[in-house]
Design a protein around this motif. Structure first.
Motif, PDB file in Angstrom:
ATOM      1  N   LEU A 158      -6.083  -3.130   9.688  1.00 45.09           N
ATOM      2  CA  LEU A 158      -5.593  -1.948  10.403  1.00 45.09           C
ATOM      3  C   LEU A 158      -6.793  -1.130  10.854  1.00 45.09           C
ATOM      4  CD1 LEU A 158      -2.797  -0.743   7.964  1.00 45.09           C
ATOM      5  CD2 LEU A 158      -2.449  -1.725  10.225  1.00 45.09           C
ATOM      6  N   PRO A 159      -6.617  -0.330  11.925  1.00 47.22           N
ATOM      7  CA  PRO A 159      -7.706   0.575  12.302  1.00 47.22           C
ATOM      8  C   PRO A 159      -7.981   1.557  11.157  1.00 47.22           C
ATOM      9  CG  PRO A 159      -6.111   0.390  14.079  1.00 47.22           C
ATOM     10  CD  PRO A 159      -5.522  -0.305  12.882  1.00 47.22           C
ATOM     11  N   GLN A 160      -9.235   1.878  10.959  1.00 46.15           N
ATOM     12  CA  GLN A 160      -9.636   2.770   9.874  1.00 46.15           C
ATOM     13  C   GLN A 160      -8.954   4.129   9.990  1.00 46.15           C
ATOM     14  OE1 GLN A 160     -13.804   2.742   9.183  1.00 46.15           O
ATOM     15  NE2 GLN A 160     -13.609   3.718   7.199  1.00 46.15           N
ATOM     16  N   SER A 161      -8.740   4.616  11.217  1.00 49.34           N
ATOM     17  CA  SER A 161      -8.083   5.919  11.406  1.00 49.34           C
ATOM     18  C   SER A 161      -6.646   5.885  10.876  1.00 49.34           C
ATOM     19  CB  SER A 161      -8.097   6.313  12.889  1.00 49.34           C
ATOM     20  OG  SER A 161      -7.421   5.320  13.660  1.00 49.34           O
ATOM     21  N   VAL A 162      -5.945   4.772  11.060  1.00 47.06           N
ATOM     22  CA  VAL A 162      -4.573   4.645  10.558  1.00 47.06           C
ATOM     23  C   VAL A 162      -4.580   4.619   9.032  1.00 47.06           C
ATOM     24  CG1 VAL A 162      -2.565   3.105  10.464  1.00 47.06           C
ATOM     25  CG2 VAL A 162      -3.734   3.485  12.632  1.00 47.06           C
ATOM     26  N   VAL A 163      -5.527   3.911   8.441  1.00 50.10           N
ATOM     27  CA  VAL A 163      -5.631   3.844   6.984  1.00 50.10           C
ATOM     28  C   VAL A 163      -5.921   5.232   6.419  1.00 50.10           C
ATOM     29  CG1 VAL A 163      -6.954   2.880   5.058  1.00 50.10           C
ATOM     30  CG2 VAL A 163      -6.305   1.422   6.981  1.00 50.10           C
ATOM     31  N   GLN A 164      -6.829   5.983   7.044  1.00 48.47           N
ATOM     32  CA  GLN A 164      -7.151   7.335   6.576  1.00 48.47           C
ATOM     33  C   GLN A 164      -5.934   8.249   6.689  1.00 48.47           C
ATOM     34  OE1 GLN A 164     -10.563   8.151   9.041  1.00 48.47           O
ATOM     35  NE2 GLN A 164     -12.002   7.395   7.496  1.00 48.47           N
ATOM     36  N   GLN A 165      -5.168   8.113   7.763  1.00 45.08           N
ATOM     37  CA  GLN A 165      -3.962   8.913   7.935  1.00 45.08           C
ATOM     38  C   GLN A 165      -2.945   8.562   6.846  1.00 45.08           C
ATOM     39  OE1 GLN A 165      -1.978   8.240  11.655  1.00 45.08           O
ATOM     40  NE2 GLN A 165      -0.760  10.112  11.523  1.00 45.08           N
ATOM     41  N   MET A 166      -2.790   7.289   6.539  1.00 41.32           N
ATOM     42  CA  MET A 166      -1.857   6.865   5.494  1.00 41.32           C
ATOM     43  C   MET A 166      -2.298   7.394   4.129  1.00 41.32           C
ATOM     44  SD  MET A 166      -1.231   2.943   6.855  1.00 41.32           S
ATOM     45  CE  MET A 166      -0.500   2.344   5.366  1.00 41.32           C
ATOM     46  N   GLN A 167      -3.601   7.394   3.862  1.00 41.48           N
ATOM     47  CA  GLN A 167      -4.120   7.913   2.596  1.00 41.48           C
ATOM     48  C   GLN A 167      -3.880   9.413   2.489  1.00 41.48           C
ATOM     49  OE1 GLN A 167      -8.179   6.530   2.876  1.00 41.48           O
ATOM     50  NE2 GLN A 167      -7.758   4.710   1.620  1.00 41.48           N
ATOM     51  N   ALA A 168      -4.075  10.134   3.588  1.00 45.43           N
ATOM     52  CA  ALA A 168      -3.848  11.585   3.581  1.00 45.43           C
ATOM     53  C   ALA A 168      -2.374  11.889   3.318  1.00 45.43           C
ATOM     54  CB  ALA A 168      -4.291  12.197   4.903  1.00 45.43           C
ATOM     55  N   GLN A 173       1.945  13.663  -0.469  1.00 48.18           N
ATOM     56  CA  GLN A 173       3.176  13.359  -1.195  1.00 48.18           C
ATOM     57  C   GLN A 173       2.960  13.471  -2.694  1.00 48.18           C
ATOM     58  OE1 GLN A 173       4.479   9.519   0.159  1.00 48.18           O
ATOM     59  NE2 GLN A 173       5.446  10.342   2.001  1.00 48.18           N
ATOM     60  N   GLN A 174       1.801  13.057  -3.172  1.00 47.34           N
ATOM     61  CA  GLN A 174       1.518  13.147  -4.598  1.00 47.34           C
ATOM     62  C   GLN A 174       1.418  14.601  -5.050  1.00 47.34           C
ATOM     63  OE1 GLN A 174      -2.017  10.841  -5.206  1.00 47.34           O
ATOM     64  NE2 GLN A 174      -0.894   8.912  -5.425  1.00 47.34           N
ATOM     65  N   ARG A 175       0.958  15.462  -4.199  1.00 48.43           N
ATOM     66  CA  ARG A 175       0.820  16.884  -4.526  1.00 48.43           C
ATOM     67  C   ARG A 175       2.124  17.642  -4.304  1.00 48.43           C
ATOM     68  NH1 ARG A 175      -4.581  17.277  -1.170  1.00 48.43           N
ATOM     69  NH2 ARG A 175      -5.992  16.266  -2.618  1.00 48.43           N
ATOM     70  N   GLY A 176       3.119  16.961  -3.737  1.00 45.57           N
ATOM     71  CA  GLY A 176       4.395  17.622  -3.463  1.00 45.57           C
ATOM     72  C   GLY A 176       4.354  18.531  -2.257  1.00 45.57           C
ATOM     73  N   GLY A 179       5.426  17.365   4.537  1.00 46.70           N
ATOM     74  CA  GLY A 179       4.785  16.482   5.503  1.00 46.70           C
ATOM     75  C   GLY A 179       4.930  15.027   5.110  1.00 46.70           C
ATOM     76  N   GLY A 180       5.624  14.774   3.990  1.00 47.14           N
ATOM     77  CA  GLY A 180       5.843  13.402   3.564  1.00 47.14           C
ATOM     78  C   GLY A 180       6.913  12.757   4.435  1.00 47.14           C
ATOM     79  N   ALA A 181       7.434  11.649   3.965  1.00 47.24           N
ATOM     80  CA  ALA A 181       8.466  10.936   4.714  1.00 47.24           C
ATOM     81  C   ALA A 181       9.747  11.755   4.754  1.00 47.24           C
ATOM     82  CB  ALA A 181       8.722   9.595   4.031  1.00 47.24           C
ATOM     83  N   PRO A 182      10.495  11.703   5.868  1.00 44.73           N
ATOM     84  CA  PRO A 182      11.741  12.453   5.942  1.00 44.73           C
ATOM     85  C   PRO A 182      12.673  12.034   4.818  1.00 44.73           C
ATOM     86  CG  PRO A 182      11.161  11.536   8.081  1.00 44.73           C
ATOM     87  CD  PRO A 182      10.203  10.985   7.080  1.00 44.73           C
ATOM     88  N   GLY A 183      13.248  13.052   4.139  1.00 38.76           N
ATOM     89  CA  GLY A 183      14.154  12.791   3.043  1.00 38.76           C
ATOM     90  C   GLY A 183      13.479  12.671   1.702  1.00 38.76           C
ATOM     91  N   ALA A 184      12.150  12.602   1.679  1.00 37.15           N
ATOM     92  CA  ALA A 184      11.427  12.506   0.414  1.00 37.15           C
ATOM     93  C   ALA A 184      11.312  13.888  -0.199  1.00 37.15           C
ATOM     94  CB  ALA A 184      10.040  11.917   0.642  1.00 37.15           C
ATOM     95  N   PRO A 185      11.194  13.983  -1.534  1.00 38.94           N
ATOM     96  CA  PRO A 185      11.050  15.301  -2.148  1.00 38.94           C
ATOM     97  C   PRO A 185       9.832  16.018  -1.589  1.00 38.94           C
ATOM     98  CG  PRO A 185      11.317  13.566  -3.821  1.00 38.94           C
ATOM     99  CD  PRO A 185      11.199  12.900  -2.486  1.00 38.94           C
ATOM    100  N   GLY A 186      10.007  17.253  -1.242  1.00 39.18           N
ATOM    101  CA  GLY A 186       8.915  18.065  -0.705  1.00 39.18           C
ATOM    102  C   GLY A 186       8.709  17.901   0.782  1.00 39.18           C
TER     103      GLY A 186
END
Length: 192
Positions: A158-168, A173-176, A179-186
């Motif tokens: 994958l492009p590095q920019s996509v991987v960095q976006q996924m990591q962010a 999501q871990q911090r609650g 901006g996470g996935a729709p329907g996910a807590p927080g």
């Protein structure tokens, strides 16, 4: 005048001649074997069937060609690979336990060049001279000036920019944080 007593020579037995020629042939074979033994392992490997040598001196052999016409990683990508690294004596110095992400530019020069040769789904074996690996620096179990051998399977990239976006997003999501996935807590509710 004196007479010389002539002593007739007995003809050589045929079996002696056979032994002589077999001995000469064995001596030639041994000489060739000794000459090749002193040969540089990479020079000897370069003559092996199916081995390709790049301009930089990287050697590779295609074990599995991958998907025909598939894209190949670039410097801006992160590759997902399974790999095993060995020294010339067969000692394994590193092996992935699961598919491992590797930035194409974040590895030694020979590994980076190798990844850019591979289409998705391919499996290659690479031989890297020391200048394409760790050079004159000893690194962990790898002695200085070591030739490295890698078996690499490129699963995806994958492009590095996509991987960095996924990591962010994963960190948010871990911090609650919203901006996470729709329907996910927080997650911030999506309004039509």
């Amino acid at each position: 005048m004196s007479t010389v007593t002539a002593v007739p020579l007995q003809p050589a037995k045929r079996s002696y001649l056979v032994y002589l020629w077999v001995g000469i042939a064995l001596a030639l074979i041994a000489a060739v074997a000794l000459a090749r033994q002193g040969d540089d392992p990479l020079a000897r490997n370069a003559r092996a069937r199916g081995v390709v040598v790049t301009a930089s001196g990287l050697q590779y052999k295609v074990i599995a060609p991958g998907k025909p016409g598939a894209a190949k990683p670039t410097d801006a990508d992160v590759a997902l690979v399974n790999y095993e690294g060995k020294l010339l004596n067969g000692t394994t110095f590193d092996k992935s336990q699961q598919p491992t992400p590797m930035p194409v530019t974040g590895v030694v020069p020979g590994f980076s060049e190798a990844l850019k040769l591979m289409p998705k789904g391919a499996k290659y074996r690479f031989w890297m001279k020391p200048s394409l690996g760790y050079g004159d620096k000893a690194t962990g179990p790898i002695p200085a000036n070591s030739t490295l051998i890698f078996d690499v399977e490129l699963l995806d990239f994958l492009p590095q920019s996509v991987v960095q976006q996924m990591q962010a997003q994963a960190q948010m999501q871990q911090r609650g944080m919203p901006g996470g996935a729709p329907g996910a807590p927080g997650a911030v509710p999506v309004r039509p």
